[in-house]
Design a protein around this motif. Structure first.
Motif, mmCIF file in Angstrom:
data_model
loop_
_atom_site.group_PDB
_atom_site.id
_atom_site.type_symbol
_atom_site.label_atom_id
_atom_site.label_comp_id
_atom_site.label_asym_id
_atom_site.label_seq_id
_atom_site.Cartn_x
_atom_site.Cartn_y
_atom_site.Cartn_z
ATOM 1 N N GLU A 159 0.828 -1.280 0.004
ATOM 2 C CA GLU A 159 -0.083 -0.150 -0.120
ATOM 3 C C GLU A 159 0.756 1.332 -0.050
ATOM 4 O OE1 GLU A 159 -2.427 -0.789 3.451
ATOM 5 O OE2 GLU A 159 -4.210 -1.969 2.214
ATOM 6 N N ARG A 160 2.045 1.250 0.850
ATOM 7 C CA ARG A 160 2.853 2.346 0.981
ATOM 8 C C ARG A 160 3.320 2.788 -0.551
ATOM 9 N NH1 ARG A 160 7.244 2.499 5.404
ATOM 10 N NH2 ARG A 160 7.792 4.196 4.209
ATOM 11 N N LEU A 161 3.851 1.555 -1.126
ATOM 12 C CA LEU A 161 4.640 1.532 -2.678
ATOM 13 C C LEU A 161 3.591 2.169 -3.595
ATOM 14 C CD1 LEU A 161 7.005 0.897 -4.342
ATOM 15 C CD2 LEU A 161 5.958 -1.382 -4.998
ATOM 16 N N VAL A 162 2.453 1.804 -3.436
ATOM 17 C CA VAL A 162 1.442 2.140 -4.649
ATOM 18 C C VAL A 162 1.115 3.420 -4.430
ATOM 19 C CG1 VAL A 162 -1.274 2.024 -5.090
ATOM 20 C CG2 VAL A 162 0.303 -0.066 -4.941
ATOM 21 N N GLN A 163 0.928 3.934 -3.088
ATOM 22 C CA GLN A 163 0.734 5.309 -2.748
ATOM 23 C C GLN A 163 2.029 6.237 -3.372
ATOM 24 O OE1 GLN A 163 0.761 6.388 1.373
ATOM 25 N NE2 GLN A 163 -0.118 8.144 1.051
ATOM 26 N N THR A 164 2.824 5.745 -3.391
ATOM 27 C CA THR A 164 4.204 6.659 -3.607
ATOM 28 C C THR A 164 4.223 6.581 -5.104
ATOM 29 O OG1 THR A 164 5.372 5.699 -1.802
ATOM 30 C CG2 THR A 164 6.554 6.661 -3.797
ATOM 31 N N VAL A 165 3.970 5.438 -6.027
ATOM 32 C CA VAL A 165 4.180 5.270 -7.193
ATOM 33 C C VAL A 165 2.985 6.089 -8.023
ATOM 34 C CG1 VAL A 165 3.953 3.845 -9.344
ATOM 35 C CG2 VAL A 165 5.590 3.341 -7.368
ATOM 36 N N SER A 166 1.873 6.106 -7.324
ATOM 37 C CA SER A 166 0.650 7.081 -7.884
ATOM 38 C C SER A 166 0.743 8.423 -8.107
ATOM 39 C CB SER A 166 -0.611 6.673 -7.143
ATOM 40 O OG SER A 166 -0.553 7.134 -5.778
ATOM 41 N N LEU A 167 1.841 8.958 -7.274
ATOM 42 C CA LEU A 167 1.998 10.372 -7.379
ATOM 43 C C LEU A 167 2.757 10.726 -8.739
ATOM 44 C CD1 LEU A 167 3.284 10.969 -3.748
ATOM 45 C CD2 LEU A 167 1.081 11.436 -4.867
ATOM 46 N N SER A 168 3.190 9.657 -9.560
ATOM 47 C CA SER A 168 3.781 10.216 -10.913
ATOM 48 C C SER A 168 3.139 9.477 -12.010
ATOM 49 C CB SER A 168 5.164 9.855 -10.588
ATOM 50 O OG SER A 168 5.852 10.043 -12.087
ATOM 51 N N ASN A 169 3.125 9.982 -13.356
ATOM 52 C CA ASN A 169 2.950 9.177 -14.519
ATOM 53 C C ASN A 169 4.043 8.732 -15.056
ATOM 54 O OD1 ASN A 169 -0.026 10.031 -14.268
ATOM 55 N ND2 ASN A 169 0.479 12.008 -15.102
#
Length: 472
Positions: A369-379
């Motif tokens: 969940e932490r990884l998904v949250q981080t990666v979702s901030l960038s395209n």
């Protein structure tokens, strides 16, 4: 004379019995056994375990030693006598050695990305149930009772674990052990290859595949089998129906965590299911697996990668016997010390009920969940799809909590995703090692909490530098 001799013998016998009774009374005090020969070993083990390493390392009896005294072996990016000093700008290590080429090139590599060190805190909370003291005379023979290289009691415990989890059918099946799942997989390929044929079996895997399947098959290539690459490349070939095929199916898959199924079916097809990650802390368990050859490993269940113990659950007795022959010729069985430790650990798993799975699942779920949250901030980056499935172990619909992230660089100019991450002080594994494009990189999520925190920090820095208008 005979009467005197008999009296002396009787006196000696009584004296011996009395001495033994006194000895037993002496070591059994207050309803508990008083330690005798094992006392020194217990003190030695607890002394080393008590060495302070600030939560960023661990001391080991057989680890780093300075002046005959064990010292802290620090986690990545930490140093100092007690591992309390953080090394600024250090590299986030989400890589590891998983190829023959790398192993030969650098035998001194400090750590492996597949090390499931995230489970260490669980065992720190269960020290007594997992502790083991072994006498010097313990199981010195090659075999158990002069019959087998493998412990029947360990096989019984393995069956109980699978039954409690519900991830594999073991009733009326054969179980064989090896030095990790790597050796077991090698034995299965040998056992499933045709014995009398001029044409070797084609060993295939589907992209993205676990690199060791390719590299190990190529390394041990013989007249019996040959690695032939991506399974999809052979799917529509007209000559496949008459060709001996061995398909290795890694499910959940390494690197992308997906539950995979075999591509090939038919009388000339043999399938090996590598279920190293088919445990509820990594994936939903939709049903017990009931395949012909299923391979598991202790390392991904309990985290004890260094114990080097894996096993296969096998339907066919002929395949089992051929794998036994391979194990006998290859290594004369498996270390009894490894089998004993596995026996102790798996019994501890059973005693704790769902404890280890709950701890591991919550840890991996939180990391994902932490990884998904981080990666979702960038395209610029994306992750593999994570479709929910029903899990019979937890009796609910849930997502994957995978051991690895299969990261993709989305920009056209980022053709080498490994280089993009390397420039940001992150080391992953190149996509081409898994048969995929270099626009992909695998990141390990199973190492220490320090490793994971540093990985997230480096990713966050990279993303915020590229997309300065977004914040966490």
């Amino acid at each position: 004379m005979k009467s005197i001799a008999s009296s002396k013998y009787l006196a000696c016998l009584v004296g011996s019995i009395v001495l033994n009774l006194l000895f037993i009374i002496n070591i059994y005090v207050g309803g508990q056994w008083k330690l005798s020969w094992s006392l020194g070993a217990a003190i030695e083990a607890e002394t080393v375990a008590a060495i302070y390493c600030s939560g960023h390392g661990r001391a080991y009896l057989d680890g780093l030693v300075v002046g005959n005294k064990p010292v802290c072996d620090c986690n990545t990016c930490f140093t100092g006598p007690d591992c309390s000093y953080f090394i600024p700008h250090c590299t986030a290590n989400a890589d590891g050695l998983e190829s023959v080429e790398e192993l030969l090139r650098d035998l001194s590599m400090h750590s492996y990305s597949g090390d499931p060190l995230f489970l260490e805190p669980f065992w720190m909370q269960h020290l007594a149930s997992s502790a083991l003291v072994v006498a010097g005379w313990h199981q010195m023979s090659y075999t158990y009772g002069g019959e087998s290289f493998f412990s029947k009691e360990l096989a019984k415990v393995v069956r109980k674990v699978h039954a409690s989890v519900g991830n594999a059918v073991t009733q009326n099946r054969f179980i064989i052990f090896g030095a990790g799942s790597t050796q077991v997989l090698s034995a299965a390929v040998f056992a499933l290859s045709p014995e009398n044929t001029s044409s070797p079996a084609k060993v295939v895997t589907s992209v993205p595949y676990y690199p060791v399947d390719k590299q190990q098959t190529q390394y041990f290539s013989s007249q019996k089998f040959k690695y032939e690459g991506d399974a999809y490349r052979w799917k529509n070939r007209s000559d496949c129906s008459s060709t001996n095929m061995i398909e290795i199916v890694t499910s959940p898959n390494n690197p992308d965590g997906q539950l995979k199924k075999a591509i090939f079916h038919g009388p000339n097809v043999k399938t090996i299911y590598d279920h190293a990650y088919y445990w509820p802390h990594f994936t939903p368990i939709p049903a017990p697996s009931d395949e012909d050859v299923m391979v598991f490993t202790l390392s991904k269940l309990t985290g004890h990668a260094g114990t080097r113990l894996g096993w296969a659950v096998i339907k066919d007795e002929t395949v089992f016997n051929r794998m036994m022959i391979h194990m006998r010729m290859n290594s004369m069985g498996v270390s009894k010390d490894a089998q004993l430790r596995a026996f102790k650990l798996l019994n501890a798993v059973l005693e704790e009920g769902t404890g280890i799975f709950d701890f591991a699942y919550q840890t991996m779920k939180s990391r994902w969940e932490r990884l998904v949250q981080t990666v979702s901030l960038s395209n610029r980056f994306s992750l593999e799809e994570n479709n929910p499935q029903y899990c019979t172990f937890y009796n609910k619909v849930r997502q994957l909590s995978p051991a690895y992230a299969w990261l993709k660089c989305e920009r056209e100019e980022d053709k080498d995703c490994y280089a993009v991450l390397e420039a940001a002080n992150i080391i992953g594994r190149q996509g081409n090692l898994f048969g995929a494009e270099d626009g992909y990189v695998r990141l390990s999520l199973v190492r220490t909490q320090d490793d994971f925190d540093i990985l997230i920090e480096r990713l966050h820095k990279l993303i915020t530098e590229e997309d300065g208008d977004k914040t966490m």
